[in-house]
Enzyme design. Structure first.
Site, short mmCIF file in Angstrom:
data_model
loop_
_atom_site.label_atom_id
_atom_site.label_comp_id
_atom_site.label_asym_id
_atom_site.label_seq_id
_atom_site.Cartn_x
_atom_site.Cartn_y
_atom_site.Cartn_z
N ASP A 1 -20.45 12.10 -14.94
CA ASP A 1 -22.42 12.43 -14.33
C ASP A 1 -22.62 11.26 -13.07
O ASP A 1 -23.65 11.06 -12.68
CB ASP A 1 -22.51 11.58 -15.63
N CYS B 1 0.60 -1.16 0.00
CA CYS B 1 0.01 0.27 -0.12
C CYS B 1 0.38 0.91 -0.14
O CYS B 1 0.62 1.71 -0.75
CB CYS B 1 -1.00 0.36 0.98
#
Length: 222
Positions: free
Chosen positions: A137, A46
């Site tokens: 959108d 990570c």
């Protein structure tokens, strides 16, 4: 397990982050957005991933993309971890994107990104390495799910963003290994006549044994 399908409106969740609370739709606003999740703070893979994304911030900004990371630890833990990420990656500027806190795995479960095979010391499942790309959108345009043990290639994430943004406005698809500037494919729903009208540089039809003219290449129309 709950999850999202392509075309679904991305949930407008309010979340706690390394920079305070935010809501997804307000944060992304009219931009494209990426939410990418991570198993845990202070873990090696990570750390490499978040550092790489920080290094690529300018490339994402060029594409009008806002970034959000997620790790199932609390916000204070994130703040300490960011210092390690900066040190390891050599990223010395101000940290460029928020990291969502999800210690109860509520968002991870809601979005279907829990890795059942990887658990923390308390026996709770870790978050998988998910990538969600959200359009202006607010709809999901792409999702990729990696197991906790496999780090991602963020150059590939940039490549698919280029494809998504191009194909959202042009009647083309992008072939295997496509990169910006390479030839594109005319979508099958477009007739030859309409393609000639639409693409000023024309297109070439590849001959194949079947004799079907479905492979039509045109220069990148972006």
């Amino acid at each position: 397990m709950p999850g999202l399908n392509l075309g679904d409106v991305f949930p407008d969740s309010e979340v706690d982050t390394s920079v305070g609370k935010l809501k997804f739709h307000e944060f992304f606003n009219d931009s494209w957005g990426i939410l990418f999740s991570h198993p845990a703070d202070y873990t090696p893979v990570c750390t490499t991933e978040l550092g790489r994304v920080a290094q690529l911030t300018g490339e994402f900004e060029k594409r009008n993309v806002k970034l959000l990371a997620l790790s199932c630890d609390d916000a204070e833990s994130h703040k300490g971890w960011i210092k390690d990420i900066q040190s390891y990656s050599g990223f010395t500027s101000e940290w460029p994107y928020p990291i969502i806190a999800d210690p109860k795995r509520e968002l991870a479960v809601k979005l279907g990104m829990v890795d059942p095979d990887e658990k923390d010391k308390a026996g709770m499942p870790l978050t998988a390495r998910a990538v969600f790309i959200i359009g202006p959108d607010k709809k999901l345009k792409l999702s990729i799910l990696y197991p906790a043990t496999t780090g991602r290639n963020f150059d590939e994430i940039l490549r698919v963003i280029d494809s998504l943004q191009l194909t959202a406005t042009k009647k083309v698809a992008t072939p295997v290994d496509w990169k910006r500037g390479d030839k594109c494919m005319v979508v099958p729903s477009l007739s030859d006549d309409d393609a000639n009208k639409l693409f000023s540089k024309g297109f070439e039809k590849v001959q194949v044994p079947s004799g079907k003219g479905y492979i039509r290449l045109t220069p990148d129309p972006s």
